[in-house]
Design a protein around this motif. Sequence first.
Motif, PDB file in Angstrom:
ATOM      1  N   HIS A  29     -11.239 -15.509  -6.922  1.00 25.97           N
ATOM      2  CA  HIS A  29     -11.677 -14.763  -8.090  1.00 25.97           C
ATOM      3  C   HIS A  29     -11.477 -13.253  -7.919  1.00 25.97           C
ATOM      4  O   HIS A  29     -12.394 -12.474  -8.128  1.00 25.97           O
ATOM      5  CB  HIS A  29     -13.156 -15.048  -8.380  1.00 25.97           C
ATOM      6  N   GLU A  30     -10.305 -12.858  -7.550  1.00 24.24           N
ATOM      7  CA  GLU A  30     -10.052 -11.431  -7.378  1.00 24.24           C
ATOM      8  C   GLU A  30     -10.078 -10.699  -8.713  1.00 24.24           C
ATOM      9  O   GLU A  30      -9.757 -11.267  -9.760  1.00 24.24           O
ATOM     10  CB  GLU A  30      -8.685 -11.210  -6.719  1.00 24.24           C
ATOM     11  N   ASN A  31     -10.416  -9.433  -8.635  1.00 23.93           N
ATOM     12  CA  ASN A  31     -10.333  -8.554  -9.798  1.00 23.93           C
ATOM     13  C   ASN A  31      -8.889  -8.078  -9.925  1.00 23.93           C
ATOM     14  O   ASN A  31      -8.452  -7.168  -9.217  1.00 23.93           O
ATOM     15  CB  ASN A  31     -11.284  -7.366  -9.622  1.00 23.93           C
ATOM     16  N   LEU A  32      -8.158  -8.689 -10.828  1.00 21.90           N
ATOM     17  CA  LEU A  32      -6.723  -8.424 -10.933  1.00 21.90           C
ATOM     18  C   LEU A  32      -6.422  -7.036 -11.477  1.00 21.90           C
ATOM     19  O   LEU A  32      -5.321  -6.515 -11.274  1.00 21.90           O
ATOM     20  CB  LEU A  32      -6.060  -9.496 -11.800  1.00 21.90           C
ATOM     21  N   ILE A  33      -7.373  -6.422 -12.169  1.00 23.71           N
ATOM     22  CA  ILE A  33      -7.166  -5.047 -12.640  1.00 23.71           C
ATOM     23  C   ILE A  33      -7.063  -4.094 -11.457  1.00 23.71           C
ATOM     24  O   ILE A  33      -6.185  -3.218 -11.401  1.00 23.71           O
ATOM     25  CB  ILE A  33      -8.310  -4.614 -13.582  1.00 23.71           C
ATOM     26  N   VAL A  34      -7.948  -4.276 -10.478  1.00 22.18           N
ATOM     27  CA  VAL A  34      -7.918  -3.449  -9.269  1.00 22.18           C
ATOM     28  C   VAL A  34      -6.608  -3.658  -8.516  1.00 22.18           C
ATOM     29  O   VAL A  34      -5.963  -2.696  -8.079  1.00 22.18           O
ATOM     30  CB  VAL A  34      -9.123  -3.778  -8.360  1.00 22.18           C
ATOM     31  N   ILE A  35      -6.194  -4.918  -8.368  1.00 22.93           N
ATOM     32  CA  ILE A  35      -4.942  -5.224  -7.674  1.00 22.93           C
ATOM     33  C   ILE A  35      -3.748  -4.636  -8.428  1.00 22.93           C
ATOM     34  O   ILE A  35      -2.808  -4.105  -7.828  1.00 22.93           O
ATOM     35  CB  ILE A  35      -4.769  -6.748  -7.524  1.00 22.93           C
ATOM     36  N   ALA A  36      -3.789  -4.690  -9.747  1.00 22.56           N
ATOM     37  CA  ALA A  36      -2.701  -4.141 -10.569  1.00 22.56           C
ATOM     38  C   ALA A  36      -2.575  -2.637 -10.366  1.00 22.56           C
ATOM     39  O   ALA A  36      -1.460  -2.105 -10.262  1.00 22.56           O
ATOM     40  CB  ALA A  36      -2.939  -4.464 -12.037  1.00 22.56           C
ATOM     41  N   ILE A  37      -3.691  -1.928 -10.315  1.00 22.81           N
ATOM     42  CA  ILE A  37      -3.662  -0.473 -10.079  1.00 22.81           C
ATOM     43  C   ILE A  37      -3.013  -0.172  -8.727  1.00 22.81           C
ATOM     44  O   ILE A  37      -2.163   0.728  -8.608  1.00 22.81           O
ATOM     45  CB  ILE A  37      -5.089   0.106 -10.138  1.00 22.81           C
ATOM     46  N   GLU A  38      -3.425  -0.923  -7.706  1.00 24.41           N
ATOM     47  CA  GLU A  38      -2.854  -0.733  -6.365  1.00 24.41           C
ATOM     48  C   GLU A  38      -1.333  -0.867  -6.389  1.00 24.41           C
ATOM     49  O   GLU A  38      -0.603   0.011  -5.902  1.00 24.41           O
ATOM     50  CB  GLU A  38      -3.448  -1.768  -5.403  1.00 24.41           C
ATOM     51  N   TYR A  39      -0.856  -1.961  -6.986  1.00 17.65           N
ATOM     52  CA  TYR A  39       0.589  -2.220  -6.927  1.00 17.65           C
ATOM     53  C   TYR A  39       1.400  -1.377  -7.899  1.00 17.65           C
ATOM     54  O   TYR A  39       2.586  -1.109  -7.654  1.00 17.65           O
ATOM     55  CB  TYR A  39       0.858  -3.714  -7.132  1.00 17.65           C
ATOM     56  N   LEU A  40       0.813  -0.941  -8.997  1.00 13.95           N
ATOM     57  CA  LEU A  40       1.527  -0.018  -9.879  1.00 13.95           C
ATOM     58  C   LEU A  40       1.846   1.278  -9.145  1.00 13.95           C
ATOM     59  O   LEU A  40       2.949   1.832  -9.285  1.00 13.95           O
ATOM     60  CB  LEU A  40       0.685   0.271 -11.128  1.00 13.95           C
ATOM     61  N   ILE A  41       0.901   1.741  -8.344  1.00 17.62           N
ATOM     62  CA  ILE A  41       1.121   2.956  -7.551  1.00 17.62           C
ATOM     63  C   ILE A  41       2.177   2.702  -6.476  1.00 17.62           C
ATOM     64  O   ILE A  41       3.119   3.491  -6.303  1.00 17.62           O
ATOM     65  CB  ILE A  41      -0.198   3.433  -6.913  1.00 17.62           C
ATOM     66  N   VAL A  42       2.035   1.594  -5.753  1.00 18.56           N
ATOM     67  CA  VAL A  42       2.959   1.287  -4.656  1.00 18.56           C
ATOM     68  C   VAL A  42       4.378   1.096  -5.175  1.00 18.56           C
ATOM     69  O   VAL A  42       5.338   1.680  -4.638  1.00 18.56           O
ATOM     70  CB  VAL A  42       2.497   0.020  -3.898  1.00 18.56           C
ATOM     71  N   TYR A  43       4.538   0.299  -6.233  1.00 17.75           N
ATOM     72  CA  TYR A  43       5.878   0.067  -6.778  1.00 17.75           C
ATOM     73  C   TYR A  43       6.460   1.341  -7.381  1.00 17.75           C
ATOM     74  O   TYR A  43       7.678   1.587  -7.303  1.00 17.75           O
ATOM     75  CB  TYR A  43       5.844  -1.048  -7.826  1.00 17.75           C
ATOM     76  N   GLY A  44       5.607   2.153  -7.985  1.00 15.58           N
ATOM     77  CA  GLY A  44       6.086   3.416  -8.540  1.00 15.58           C
ATOM     78  C   GLY A  44       6.700   4.300  -7.475  1.00 15.58           C
ATOM     79  O   GLY A  44       7.812   4.837  -7.648  1.00 15.58           O
ATOM     80  N   SER A  93      -0.810   2.817   2.494  1.00 15.54           N
ATOM     81  CA  SER A  93      -1.879   2.855   3.494  1.00 15.54           C
ATOM     82  C   SER A  93      -3.144   3.508   2.947  1.00 15.54           C
ATOM     83  O   SER A  93      -4.247   3.276   3.465  1.00 15.54           O
ATOM     84  CB  SER A  93      -1.409   3.596   4.756  1.00 15.54           C
ATOM     85  N   PHE A  94      -2.996   4.306   1.891  1.00 15.67           N
ATOM     86  CA  PHE A  94      -4.160   4.903   1.241  1.00 15.67           C
ATOM     87  C   PHE A  94      -4.722   3.986   0.151  1.00 15.67           C
ATOM     88  O   PHE A  94      -5.912   3.663   0.141  1.00 15.67           O
ATOM     89  CB  PHE A  94      -3.803   6.267   0.646  1.00 15.67           C
ATOM     90  N   VAL A  95      -3.868   3.520  -0.757  1.00 15.25           N
ATOM     91  CA  VAL A  95      -4.373   2.733  -1.896  1.00 15.25           C
ATOM     92  C   VAL A  95      -4.724   1.301  -1.511  1.00 15.25           C
ATOM     93  O   VAL A  95      -5.355   0.593  -2.299  1.00 15.25           O
ATOM     94  CB  VAL A  95      -3.365   2.735  -3.070  1.00 15.25           C
ATOM     95  N   ILE A  96      -4.359   0.864  -0.298  1.00 13.28           N
ATOM     96  CA  ILE A  96      -4.689  -0.501   0.126  1.00 13.28           C
ATOM     97  C   ILE A  96      -6.191  -0.714   0.164  1.00 13.28           C
ATOM     98  O   ILE A  96      -6.675  -1.860   0.090  1.00 13.28           O
ATOM     99  CB  ILE A  96      -4.069  -0.800   1.513  1.00 13.28           C
ATOM    100  N   VAL A  97      -6.960   0.362   0.247  1.00  3.01           N
ATOM    101  CA  VAL A  97      -8.422   0.233   0.248  1.00  3.01           C
ATOM    102  C   VAL A  97      -8.915  -0.419  -1.044  1.00  3.01           C
ATOM    103  O   VAL A  97      -9.987  -1.029  -1.077  1.00  3.01           O
ATOM    104  CB  VAL A  97      -9.087   1.615   0.463  1.00  3.01           C
ATOM    105  N   LEU A  98      -8.124  -0.343  -2.111  1.00  2.53           N
ATOM    106  CA  LEU A  98      -8.502  -0.975  -3.374  1.00  2.53           C
ATOM    107  C   LEU A  98      -8.622  -2.489  -3.235  1.00  2.53           C
ATOM    108  O   LEU A  98      -9.391  -3.130  -3.975  1.00  2.53           O
ATOM    109  CB  LEU A  98      -7.480  -0.627  -4.463  1.00  2.53           C
ATOM    110  N   SER A  99      -7.870  -3.067  -2.311  1.00  2.00           N
ATOM    111  CA  SER A  99      -7.950  -4.515  -2.130  1.00  2.00           C
ATOM    112  C   SER A  99      -9.343  -4.934  -1.670  1.00  2.00           C
ATOM    113  O   SER A  99      -9.786  -6.052  -1.944  1.00  2.00           O
ATOM    114  CB  SER A  99      -6.899  -4.989  -1.117  1.00  2.00           C
ATOM    115  N   TYR A 100     -10.040  -4.029  -0.984  1.00  3.43           N
ATOM    116  CA  TYR A 100     -11.412  -4.333  -0.570  1.00  3.43           C
ATOM    117  C   TYR A 100     -12.365  -4.342  -1.769  1.00  3.43           C
ATOM    118  O   TYR A 100     -13.374  -5.033  -1.746  1.00  3.43           O
ATOM    119  CB  TYR A 100     -11.901  -3.322   0.465  1.00  3.43           C
ATOM    120  N   LEU A 101     -12.037  -3.587  -2.791  1.00  5.23           N
ATOM    121  CA  LEU A 101     -12.885  -3.594  -3.985  1.00  5.23           C
ATOM    122  C   LEU A 101     -12.820  -4.953  -4.671  1.00  5.23           C
ATOM    123  O   LEU A 101     -13.843  -5.495  -5.104  1.00  5.23           O
ATOM    124  CB  LEU A 101     -12.452  -2.498  -4.956  1.00  5.23           C
TER     125      LEU A 101
END
Length: 459
Positions: free
Chosen positions: A429-444, A410-418
């Motif tokens: 054309h999403e920025n997959l680096i931003v999405i990767a950071i979000e999900y690395l945290i969530v999956y971790g 609920s905190f890192v989901i804001v990255l999806s807006y970036l």
Amino acid sequence: MQLNLSVLKTYKKTLLLVLISCVLYIAFAYSLERTQYLKLIGLYTALFVCFYWFLKTYKQHTQVLTVIAFLFRAIFILAIPNLSQDFYRFIWDGNMTILGLNPYLSTPEHQISQGLLSGFQNKMELYVGMGKLNASHFTNYPPVNQFCFVLSNLIPGTSILSSVIGLRLIIIAADFGILYFGKKLLQILKQPVHTIFLYILNPFIIVELTGNLHFEGVMIFFLIWSLYLLVSGKWAWAAVVLALSISTKLIPLIFLPLFLQWFTSNTTSNKQGITKLILFYAIVGGVTLLLFAPFFSSQFISNYTETVALWFQNFEFNASLYYIAREIGYAFTGYNQIAVIGKIIPVVVVLFVLIISFFRKNKTPITLITAMLLVLSFYYFTATTVHPWYVATLLVLSVFTKYKFPLVWSFVIVLSYLAYIQTGNANKHENLIVIAIEYLIVYGVFFWDIYKTNLKQSE
């Protein structure tokens, strides 16, 4: 004297942080533009810091937390949503029903192009506001949602703002219901009541639901009410209320197989349990069909299934495992395989739900809710589209479990807006680096939760 000074110091700090939070929410509601991503991140992070302090300081004083939570919601009353365009379609659909038209049978684009709407207030502003993509598709909002859209348009006034106020009041009322039944359910489960404020006071919920007017909150209200009734032994009424939840947003359909072990283990015999389960399903199905009945036609079925299918086979946003599968598809075929992958995903999800339903022990309230959390998480992990507000359901379910990853999400989901902001077109054309950071945290955090849970079970 030292105690009084300590209390006074805390009191002053509370007022200061409430004031700071109010200023931050005012900035979020009235001065933030979607393209101001640094401001977005800054406001969101500061609000989470204040949120953490409020929970830590007042977890034994839930009345204080309640007042603060709904004070923050009141700030948004006059605000036009700035992070989502969906509310334009909500108002449009509500007007269709008021005019005596079936909102499921034609698209806004068709109605505008054919000049079918005479005397429709603000039709061009709504049409332009919802965007070409939304306007070109049939509505996918179930009947209880449509009823809410009608209610919002009955608020005195003919402006878009008056309808927005109506939508917002309904969502805030649903939050009151979630607080009420959430606390009662926590009491039955002998869990700390203050944990419901991980949802109610969470800036993510305040911004995405009260602020951006997403109706996950209404669906969640019926879901939590239904779980409370089920745990209280009122399974027939639980089925009725669950049907209301499904008829607000379809997502609770995924939970239906999970009730198998609940009914078979909480009755005197398997035969009696299966009988109750069948009756439970019959009530859910019957009430749901009854709610859809006023809109029913062969064209409705065609339009609705076509629209729902789009979410699996056409739209892409903020996905995780799907994006990996998509890249593999690109590597082997040279083009996007969403049409193929989109057909496989529902099959994989259904198989996972059945495995959890038959082979996991979902016999107690907490294990049942945990199973709901796991299957919905798996669905979102594999989905082609995960909008920020989808996480709200995971967050509320996590309140009743030991899992913390939805809170982090609920905190890192804001990255999806970036990713959405930087490209201007999240579907292509999403920025997959931003999405990767979000999900690395969530999956971790997700795997850490699983590790801790398994560790406790082995002790």
